[in-house]
Design a protein around this motif. Structure first.
Motif, mmCIF file in Angstrom:
data_model
loop_
_atom_site.group_PDB
_atom_site.id
_atom_site.type_symbol
_atom_site.label_atom_id
_atom_site.label_comp_id
_atom_site.label_asym_id
_atom_site.label_seq_id
_atom_site.Cartn_x
_atom_site.Cartn_y
_atom_site.Cartn_z
ATOM 1 N N LYS A 121 0.815 -1.211 0.000
ATOM 2 C CA LYS A 121 0.000 0.000 0.000
ATOM 3 C C LYS A 121 0.852 1.265 0.000
ATOM 4 C CE LYS A 121 -4.464 -0.399 -0.252
ATOM 5 N NZ LYS A 121 -5.147 -1.318 0.660
ATOM 6 N N MET A 125 1.295 3.780 -3.165
ATOM 7 C CA MET A 125 0.776 5.136 -2.987
ATOM 8 C C MET A 125 1.866 6.162 -3.289
ATOM 9 S SD MET A 125 -1.508 6.391 0.107
ATOM 10 C CE MET A 125 -1.859 8.082 0.479
ATOM 11 N N GLU A 128 2.188 6.467 -6.935
ATOM 12 C CA GLU A 128 1.068 7.174 -7.553
ATOM 13 C C GLU A 128 1.075 8.659 -7.212
ATOM 14 O OE1 GLU A 128 -2.542 5.031 -6.802
ATOM 15 O OE2 GLU A 128 -1.675 3.286 -7.792
ATOM 16 N N THR B 216 -15.041 12.563 -5.211
ATOM 17 C CA THR B 216 -13.644 12.204 -5.431
ATOM 18 C C THR B 216 -13.162 12.691 -6.790
ATOM 19 O OG1 THR B 216 -14.068 10.208 -4.200
ATOM 20 C CG2 THR B 216 -12.010 10.307 -5.400
ATOM 21 N N SER B 288 -4.837 14.949 -3.290
ATOM 22 C CA SER B 288 -4.844 13.580 -3.823
ATOM 23 C C SER B 288 -5.029 12.570 -2.708
ATOM 24 C CB SER B 288 -3.554 13.259 -4.572
ATOM 25 O OG SER B 288 -2.971 14.384 -5.091
ATOM 26 N N ARG B 292 -8.177 9.883 -2.154
ATOM 27 C CA ARG B 292 -7.970 8.469 -1.913
ATOM 28 C C ARG B 292 -8.815 7.976 -0.740
ATOM 29 N NH1 ARG B 292 -3.448 6.144 -4.316
ATOM 30 N NH2 ARG B 292 -3.111 8.105 -5.400
ATOM 31 N N LYS B 296 -11.847 5.237 -0.377
ATOM 32 C CA LYS B 296 -11.698 4.088 0.511
ATOM 33 C C LYS B 296 -12.901 3.975 1.454
ATOM 34 C CE LYS B 296 -7.484 2.901 2.068
ATOM 35 N NZ LYS B 296 -6.301 3.247 2.857
#
Lengths: 325, 301
Positions: A121, A125, A128, B216, B288, B292, B296
């Motif tokens: 993860k 991340m 990204e 989002t 960002s 996310r 989630k």
């Protein structure tokens, strides 16, 4: 009919907000609005092409096909040619792929095969987040941090090493080792396309059924053999699509390249020498340009449009075909 | 996968006499190389991001002071100054961009997911939207220059806002469509069975069910346009003073300010560029990360 339902609705709304019948003005208005918005997206694209082609037309008419093959860019004499910028664009994008693709594939393989569960993860991340850093920040990093290091640790030693050698000597010789140039631009572009190519490739590798991978491991394959003979053949088409998507980005990237490419209208065989790309030239000169220079810059934009859109169309077709299958 | 049997002859053929391993050394080396190479690639990615953040923090904090948020950008050769006008200008431009892009993007996404679905036109628009998503932003700048700057006769905040809106729209279209498609069709059918017309079903049921996803998309679009520089170069330009409320003329904004000041010879300008770069990067990374987490929490529900 619509008027009638409207009347009924109005008559009823006084005492009770009775059930609404399907249809009615609001409904078709909403439908029309969403239809119009969707068409507007289409119109954006047509507008971009139309305005650039319109602006660049005088330059194409004036210089003819010679516009693409001429390397002149003389503002005083009104002589313009796109050749240097086209070569710069292609060369920097090609270098970006050469460096960026192995990096991205490595990252994708690491994330899907090797990474321990707890680190997956945060690492993905981090990669990204690289995609959301604005391009101008990459430009500053490239110019102020990377270029000096690159000049003193790569350009100067390599230049003195290869000086005088037949082919390598021209390809890797920096006349002025300042750190900026085509190769620096290629490296920065490579870093910029890595997050995109890596995350698409990772998604594609993740989609491959685990059974395939497990059965390969089960008959004793090493990780390399699993990747080479099981995963890559399965995902090859979409990986190529992802690479093309990266290429599309690299071709059109403006700000980062403008910082580090050196902005020279010179044709040089060395990757260490400054050059310019279509996008960087437009960014540099557009605000001060008028007359034929403006048309020539628009014409450059037109060439960039056509090239990137062909690349992007191929990319999307490749990525899409796999998703359907 | 039966076509490519990866193991041609890896058997005990060469049971290495010295090493205890039964794996042929060529295979072991290839495997080691893969492991090392992909780990190194990942490390490079992390190191680059780390180095960018480190550079921004080290250089940006040096130039950070409360004056940044109160003083306008200084003229060439003068001392001190802040970036207050650029911050405000950026907020205004981004706001205009997102206000234009949100209704267009959400409605177009709704068309693709609800009305158009499998029609030829919807397919075409979906495809072109994906292309617009990664189109070079400088070309969008050229388009808006021809469309608005030429016709209005001067650079303006409106042109800058429209350019940003064109960049933000495809992001919103894409996420809206994806999120609406995740809504189970039983929900829509239930709404329709109660006699609600399609527009009510969409507004009261599907939009609500997909609201977190749509938000989002808007946040992601915000993060995308907040740092865009290229399309603003020829539309909003830049300016070293406060701007007039009608937004005509050059509008100061952070990205173009950073571009011009970073390449300038004045040390105080460069300092301001670093401070601005730190500010803008932190904002975008925060956006960002927020996006996310919205996704989630939606999935978890």
């Amino acid at each position: 009919m619509a008027a009638l339902t409207e009347q009924i609705a109005l008559a009823r709304s006084a005492d009770a907000p009775a059930r609404k019948t399907p249809g009615g003005i609001g409904d078709s208005l909403f439908r029309l609005a969403s239809y119009g918005s969707a068409l507007l997206v289409l119109l954006f694209l047509v507008g971009i092409l139309g305005s650039i082609a319109y602006g660049g037309w005088p330059a194409f008419r004036e210089f003819g096909p010679g516009f693409i093959t001429s390397s002149a860019w003389n503002i005083g004499q009104e002589q313009y040619g796109a050749f240097v910028a086209i070569i710069g664009t292609i060369a920097s994008a090609f270098l970006a792929l050469l460096i960026g693709v192995p990096l991205s594939l490595g990252i994708a393989v690491y994330l899907t095969q090797l990474c321990p569960g707890w680190a997956r993860k945060p690492v993905s991340m981090t990669i990204e987040l690289l995609a959301s850093v604005p391009s101008i920040i990459y430009g500053m990093w490239g110019l102020f941090i990377f270029a000096p290091l690159f000049a003193s640790y790569v350009q100067i030693p390599v230049s003195s090493l290869v000086e005088g050698m037949p082919i390598v000597g021209t390809l890797f010789y920096a006349r002025v080792p300042s750190g900026v140039g085509i190769l620096t631009a290629g490296i920065i572009l490579a870093i910029m396309i890595v997050p995109f190519v890596a995350s698409i490739t990772r998604d594609m590798l993740d989609q491959i059924p685990t059974v395939l991978r497990e059965s390969a491991y089960g008959i004793g394959c090493t990780t390399w053999e699993v990747v080479r003979h099981v995963l890559v053949p399965q995902a090859s088409v979409s990986i190529i699509g992802a690479i093309m998507l990266g290429l599309g980005r690299a071709l059109g990237e403006t700000m980062a390249v403008t910082f580090v490419i050196g902005n020279a209208n010179r044709l040089s065989a060395s990757v260490f020498d400054p050059g310019s790309t279509i996008a960087s030239r437009i960014a540099n000169e557009f605000n001060e340009a008028d007359g034929m220079q403006l048309h020539a810059l628009m014409a450059l934009g037109c060439i960039l449009f056509v090239v990137t859109f062909i690349v992007l169309i191929i990319a999307r077709l490749l990525v899409r075909r796999v998703k359907v299958a | 996968m039966d076509s490519a049997n990866p193991l041609t002859a890896p058997t005990v053929r060469e049971a290495a006499p010295i090493s205890a391993s039964r794996v042929r050394s060529g295979r072991r080396v290839a495997d080691k190389i893969l492991v090392v190479a992909s780990t190194v690639a990942t490390l490079i990615g992390i190191v680059v991001l780390g180095s960018i953040l480190l550079m921004l923090i080290v250089e940006g904090v040096k130039g950070f002071s409360p004056l940044l948020f109160t003083e306008p950008t200084p003229g060439p050769g003068s001392e001190g100054g802040g970036i207050a006008n650029a911050i405000l200008g950026s907020l205004v431009l981004t706001f205009i961009g997102i206000v234009i892009a949100t209704p267009i993007g959400v409605l177009a996404g709704t068309y693709l997911a609800e009305y158009g679905r499998a029609s030829k036109l919807a397919d075409l628009i979906r495809f072109l939207n994906d292309i617009l998503l990664s189109a070079p932003s400088i070309l969008i700048g050229l388009f808006v220059y021809t469309l608005m700057v030429r016709t209005m006769g001067s650079y303006s905040g409106w042109a800058g806002g429209v350019a940003l809106a064109i960049i933000a729209t495809p992001v919103i279209v894409r996420t809206t469509e994806d999120m609406l498609r995740l809504v189970p069709s039983t929900l829509r059918e239930a709404g329709a069975a109660l006699g609600a017309p399609p527009s009510i079903v969409i507004k009261a049921i599907t939009w609500r069910a997909a609201s977190a996803g749509i938000v989002t998309g808007i946040i992601l679009a915000l993060a995308r346009i907040a740092g865009e520089t290229a399309p603003l170069l020829f539309t909003a330009l830049n300016n070293n003073s406060w701007f007039s409320p009608n937004l005509m003329g050059g509008i100061p904004n952070l990205p173009v300010m950073i571009y011009q000041f970073a390449l300038s010879p004045y040390p105080n300008w460069q300092q301001l560029a670093w401070a601005g770069a730190l500010l803008i990067t932190i904002t975008i990374l925060a956006l960002s990360i927020v996006a996310r987490f919205v996704i989630k929490s939606e999935r978890a529900r």
